[in-house]
Design a protein around this motif. Sequence first.
Motif, mmCIF file in Angstrom:
data_model
loop_
_atom_site.group_PDB
_atom_site.id
_atom_site.type_symbol
_atom_site.label_atom_id
_atom_site.label_comp_id
_atom_site.label_asym_id
_atom_site.label_seq_id
_atom_site.Cartn_x
_atom_site.Cartn_y
_atom_site.Cartn_z
ATOM 1 N N LEU A 137 33.484 48.437 -35.471
ATOM 2 C CA LEU A 137 34.508 47.711 -36.666
ATOM 3 C C LEU A 137 35.972 48.168 -36.426
ATOM 4 C CD1 LEU A 137 32.072 47.695 -39.816
ATOM 5 C CD2 LEU A 137 33.048 45.798 -38.396
ATOM 6 N N LYS A 138 36.141 49.406 -35.985
ATOM 7 C CA LYS A 138 37.358 50.023 -35.938
ATOM 8 C C LYS A 138 38.289 49.355 -34.939
ATOM 9 C CE LYS A 138 36.770 54.811 -37.519
ATOM 10 N NZ LYS A 138 36.832 56.143 -37.378
ATOM 11 N N LYS A 139 37.235 48.902 -33.670
ATOM 12 C CA LYS A 139 37.868 48.017 -32.743
ATOM 13 C C LYS A 139 38.333 46.755 -32.952
ATOM 14 C CE LYS A 139 35.631 50.883 -29.015
ATOM 15 N NZ LYS A 139 34.860 50.954 -27.833
ATOM 16 N N ALA A 140 37.300 46.303 -33.785
ATOM 17 C CA ALA A 140 37.640 44.463 -34.151
ATOM 18 C C ALA A 140 38.686 44.405 -35.127
ATOM 19 C CB ALA A 140 36.014 44.180 -34.660
ATOM 20 N N LEU A 141 38.751 45.541 -35.861
ATOM 21 C CA LEU A 141 39.663 45.310 -37.137
ATOM 22 C C LEU A 141 40.962 45.704 -36.923
ATOM 23 C CD1 LEU A 141 37.141 46.099 -40.410
ATOM 24 C CD2 LEU A 141 38.144 43.966 -39.568
ATOM 25 N N GLY A 142 41.108 46.791 -35.770
ATOM 26 C CA GLY A 142 42.323 47.393 -35.464
ATOM 27 C C GLY A 142 42.733 48.288 -36.127
ATOM 28 N N THR A 143 41.626 49.191 -37.033
ATOM 29 C CA THR A 143 42.224 50.270 -38.009
ATOM 30 C C THR A 143 41.286 51.258 -37.671
ATOM 31 O OG1 THR A 143 42.552 50.741 -40.279
ATOM 32 C CG2 THR A 143 40.682 49.172 -39.689
ATOM 33 N N GLN A 144 41.841 52.458 -38.207
ATOM 34 C CA GLN A 144 40.990 53.360 -38.252
ATOM 35 C C GLN A 144 40.326 53.942 -39.480
ATOM 36 O OE1 GLN A 144 40.314 55.589 -35.336
ATOM 37 N NE2 GLN A 144 41.037 53.904 -34.371
ATOM 38 N N LYS A 145 40.489 53.218 -40.318
ATOM 39 C CA LYS A 145 40.015 53.385 -41.711
ATOM 40 C C LYS A 145 38.660 52.540 -41.902
ATOM 41 C CE LYS A 145 44.256 55.035 -43.508
ATOM 42 N NZ LYS A 145 45.142 54.608 -44.800
ATOM 43 N N VAL A 146 37.486 52.970 -41.516
ATOM 44 C CA VAL A 146 36.405 52.273 -41.690
ATOM 45 C C VAL A 146 35.249 53.407 -41.739
ATOM 46 C CG1 VAL A 146 34.687 50.991 -40.606
ATOM 47 C CG2 VAL A 146 36.932 50.298 -40.248
ATOM 48 N N GLY A 148 41.646 46.343 -44.901
ATOM 49 C CA GLY A 148 41.654 44.890 -44.401
ATOM 50 C C GLY A 148 40.608 43.963 -44.806
ATOM 51 N N SER A 149 39.556 44.545 -45.597
ATOM 52 C CA SER A 149 38.545 43.935 -46.000
ATOM 53 C C SER A 149 38.749 42.937 -47.402
ATOM 54 C CB SER A 149 37.189 44.626 -46.166
ATOM 55 O OG SER A 149 37.162 45.563 -47.102
ATOM 56 N N GLU A 150 39.960 43.087 -47.903
ATOM 57 C CA GLU A 150 40.249 42.269 -49.159
ATOM 58 C C GLU A 150 40.230 41.076 -48.776
ATOM 59 O OE1 GLU A 150 42.268 44.937 -47.969
ATOM 60 O OE2 GLU A 150 42.058 46.371 -49.058
ATOM 61 N N SER A 151 40.596 40.340 -47.838
ATOM 62 C CA SER A 151 40.586 39.149 -47.209
ATOM 63 C C SER A 151 38.984 38.570 -47.243
ATOM 64 C CB SER A 151 41.185 38.983 -46.005
ATOM 65 O OG SER A 151 40.931 37.439 -45.471
ATOM 66 N N ALA A 152 38.835 37.304 -47.812
ATOM 67 C CA ALA A 152 37.557 36.852 -47.733
ATOM 68 C C ALA A 152 37.035 36.397 -46.496
ATOM 69 C CB ALA A 152 37.376 35.841 -48.625
ATOM 70 N N VAL A 188 30.525 44.644 -48.099
ATOM 71 C CA VAL A 188 31.642 45.350 -47.771
ATOM 72 C C VAL A 188 32.726 45.398 -48.858
ATOM 73 C CG1 VAL A 188 33.650 44.439 -46.379
ATOM 74 C CG2 VAL A 188 31.335 43.939 -45.661
ATOM 75 N N ILE A 189 33.275 46.496 -48.982
ATOM 76 C CA ILE A 189 34.172 46.833 -50.059
ATOM 77 C C ILE A 189 35.678 47.392 -49.425
ATOM 78 C CG2 ILE A 189 32.491 47.481 -51.855
ATOM 79 C CD1 ILE A 189 32.892 50.363 -50.996
ATOM 80 N N PRO A 190 36.733 47.273 -49.982
ATOM 81 C CA PRO A 190 38.131 47.536 -49.200
ATOM 82 C C PRO A 190 38.155 49.034 -49.253
ATOM 83 C CG PRO A 190 38.411 45.899 -51.423
ATOM 84 C CD PRO A 190 36.824 46.289 -51.150
ATOM 85 N N TYR A 191 38.773 49.626 -48.248
ATOM 86 C CA TYR A 191 38.856 51.127 -47.986
ATOM 87 C C TYR A 191 40.162 51.446 -48.700
ATOM 88 C CZ TYR A 191 38.995 55.378 -45.521
ATOM 89 O OH TYR A 191 38.829 56.775 -45.164
ATOM 90 N N HIS A 192 40.036 52.577 -49.826
ATOM 91 C CA HIS A 192 41.413 52.759 -50.493
ATOM 92 C C HIS A 192 41.560 54.122 -50.158
ATOM 93 C CE1 HIS A 192 42.155 49.002 -52.415
ATOM 94 N NE2 HIS A 192 40.933 48.991 -52.736
#
Length: 188
Positions: free
Chosen positions: A73-82, A157-161, A184-188
Amino acid sequence: MNKIKEAIFSSRDPTFHKKIPIIILLLVIGIMIIITQEDETQEPVSNEQEIKDVHPEISLLERQLENKVTSLLKKALGTQKVDVMITLSSGERLIYERNESIQQDSGEEQRDNQQSVSGRKSTTSEVVFGQASLNGDPVLKYIEKPPVSGVLIAAEGSESAGVKKQIIEAVSKALDVSTHRVAVIPYH
């Protein structure tokens, strides 16, 4: 203080033999207090830790799956916050090879225009390496992976439907779990 020592330890004291049980009782009470204070200073073990200690293979499998899914998921979403949490319903099951033999008797009798067919006998036994009489090792057929009972994902980035739907579908297919078991919930 010296008078107390002399009174307790003096053999000339006529009440010395009466004081011995009291001294022993005070020593026992002191030791019990010290032991209970040591137990209280230790960290309490939570229910989650107790469960994971009872079934370490389940927690190990969960962590391995969580690490794989998190990395993807980090690779797919391009973020380290997962962060990913996976719950398994049981541990792995070992399925062993078995021999099965079926014997069927097909004898027919006719009495007063009635036919009868008799018996079927089935026997199974484990296949083992070496001789069975020498307690050989059973032959492992395959290892059945435990079913996933739930997945929780916190991702930036999971705020988007649309992104949330993609994450749910990807995890559902990767872990062979129905989509209603993936949250799935947003990372804050």
